[in-house]
Every structure is written in structure tokens, then in C-alpha cells.
Design a protein around this motif. Structure first.
Motif, mmCIF file in Angstrom:
data_model
loop_
_atom_site.group_PDB
_atom_site.id
_atom_site.type_symbol
_atom_site.label_atom_id
_atom_site.label_comp_id
_atom_site.label_asym_id
_atom_site.label_seq_id
_atom_site.Cartn_x
_atom_site.Cartn_y
_atom_site.Cartn_z
ATOM 1 N N ALA A 40 0.862 -1.222 0.157
ATOM 2 C CA ALA A 40 0.101 -0.040 -0.117
ATOM 3 C C ALA A 40 0.740 1.311 0.266
ATOM 4 O O ALA A 40 0.738 2.195 -0.708
ATOM 5 N N MET A 41 2.038 1.394 0.711
ATOM 6 C CA MET A 41 2.814 2.491 0.781
ATOM 7 C C MET A 41 3.428 2.501 -0.792
ATOM 8 O O MET A 41 3.607 3.653 -1.015
ATOM 9 N N ALA A 42 3.940 1.351 -1.409
ATOM 10 C CA ALA A 42 4.510 1.641 -2.626
ATOM 11 C C ALA A 42 3.549 2.108 -3.728
ATOM 12 O O ALA A 42 3.847 3.185 -4.393
ATOM 13 N N GLN A 43 2.254 1.698 -3.538
ATOM 14 C CA GLN A 43 1.353 2.263 -4.398
ATOM 15 C C GLN A 43 1.164 3.945 -4.014
ATOM 16 O O GLN A 43 0.895 4.518 -5.075
ATOM 17 N N ALA A 44 1.108 4.124 -2.900
ATOM 18 C CA ALA A 44 0.562 5.525 -2.622
ATOM 19 C C ALA A 44 1.927 6.389 -2.974
ATOM 20 O O ALA A 44 1.858 7.599 -3.747
ATOM 21 N N VAL A 45 3.166 5.674 -2.829
ATOM 22 C CA VAL A 45 4.500 6.462 -3.182
ATOM 23 C C VAL A 45 4.514 6.891 -4.838
ATOM 24 O O VAL A 45 4.619 7.883 -5.403
ATOM 25 N N GLN A 46 3.890 5.835 -5.497
ATOM 26 C CA GLN A 46 3.957 6.013 -7.006
ATOM 27 C C GLN A 46 2.758 6.891 -7.483
ATOM 28 O O GLN A 46 2.974 7.560 -8.300
ATOM 29 N N THR A 47 1.631 6.868 -6.814
ATOM 30 C CA THR A 47 0.642 7.699 -7.192
ATOM 31 C C THR A 47 0.949 9.118 -6.936
ATOM 32 O O THR A 47 0.828 9.919 -7.833
ATOM 33 N N ASP A 48 1.859 9.317 -5.853
ATOM 34 C CA ASP A 48 2.354 10.633 -5.760
ATOM 35 C C ASP A 48 3.264 11.112 -6.721
ATOM 36 O O ASP A 48 3.131 12.367 -7.137
ATOM 37 N N LYS A 49 4.136 10.274 -7.112
ATOM 38 C CA LYS A 49 5.033 10.469 -8.356
ATOM 39 C C LYS A 49 4.220 10.869 -9.643
ATOM 40 O O LYS A 49 4.647 11.650 -10.271
ATOM 41 N N THR A 50 3.063 10.052 -9.718
ATOM 42 C CA THR A 50 2.241 10.300 -11.051
ATOM 43 C C THR A 50 1.813 11.748 -10.862
ATOM 44 O O THR A 50 1.696 12.395 -11.900
ATOM 45 N N SER A 51 1.122 11.900 -9.916
ATOM 46 C CA SER A 51 0.625 13.451 -9.790
ATOM 47 C C SER A 51 1.593 14.287 -9.853
ATOM 48 O O SER A 51 1.362 15.533 -10.405
ATOM 49 N N ALA A 52 2.695 14.212 -9.318
ATOM 50 C CA ALA A 52 3.785 15.327 -9.246
ATOM 51 C C ALA A 52 4.186 15.629 -10.725
ATOM 52 O O ALA A 52 4.660 16.803 -10.964
ATOM 53 N N THR A 53 4.211 14.577 -11.558
ATOM 54 C CA THR A 53 4.423 14.924 -13.100
ATOM 55 C C THR A 53 3.698 15.531 -14.002
ATOM 56 O O THR A 53 3.658 15.951 -15.084
ATOM 57 N N GLY A 54 2.251 15.919 -13.372
ATOM 58 C CA GLY A 54 1.289 16.536 -14.185
ATOM 59 C C GLY A 54 0.375 15.797 -14.565
ATOM 60 O O GLY A 54 -0.483 16.131 -15.171
ATOM 61 N N GLU A 55 0.410 14.367 -14.530
ATOM 62 C CA GLU A 55 -0.357 13.327 -15.264
ATOM 63 C C GLU A 55 -1.632 13.313 -14.071
ATOM 64 O O GLU A 55 -1.526 13.363 -12.728
ATOM 65 N N SER A 56 -3.038 13.152 -14.789
ATOM 66 C CA SER A 56 -4.066 13.051 -13.835
ATOM 67 C C SER A 56 -4.308 11.618 -13.302
ATOM 68 O O SER A 56 -3.847 10.478 -13.983
ATOM 69 N N ARG A 57 -4.664 11.681 -12.092
ATOM 70 C CA ARG A 57 -4.829 10.494 -11.603
ATOM 71 C C ARG A 57 -6.138 9.727 -11.912
ATOM 72 O O ARG A 57 -6.235 8.406 -11.999
#
Length: 60
Positions: A40-57
Motif C-alpha cells: 500500500a505504501m509503494a502504491q501511494a508513493v507511485q501515485t504521488d510521483k504520478t501526480s507530481a509529473t502533471g499526469e491526472s490520477r
């Protein structure tokens, strides 16, 4: 009031506060534990990286 009396009163007040903090911790927090899920932590970190690059969740 002398310095010695003031020091004694300050020490007493600090000790009382420490005891009260310990009692509050004992009453409310002593049995609490945090369960850590690595996936769950790895998924949360990956989601944060995705949102930081400007991609929409949400894919919009």
C-alpha cells in the motif's frame, strides 16, 4: 521568594506536568499500534510521483 524556593516550585510543577502527560499517554495511547503495509505504501508513493509529473490520477 528566594532562588531556592523558586527552583523547588518549578521542579515540582515540571514533575507534575510530566506525571500528567504520562497518565494521559497511558490512558489513551499505550495500546495503539500502526500496521505498515509495504504494498500500500509503494502504491501511494507511485501515485504521488504520478501526480507530481502533471499526469491526472483519474485519466482526464
Amino acid at each position: 521568594m528566594t532562588d531556592r524556593q523558586l527552583a523547588r516550585k518549578l521542579i515540582i510543577v515540571v514533575l507534575i506536568k510530566l506525571v500528567l502527560l504520562f497518565v494521559l499517554w497511558w490512558a489513551f495511547f499505550r495500546g495503539q499500534q500502526v500496521v505498515v503495509n509495504g504494498e500500500a505504501m509503494a502504491q501511494a508513493v507511485q501515485t504521488d510521483k504520478t501526480s507530481a509529473t502533471g499526469e491526472s490520477r483519474h485519466g482526464h
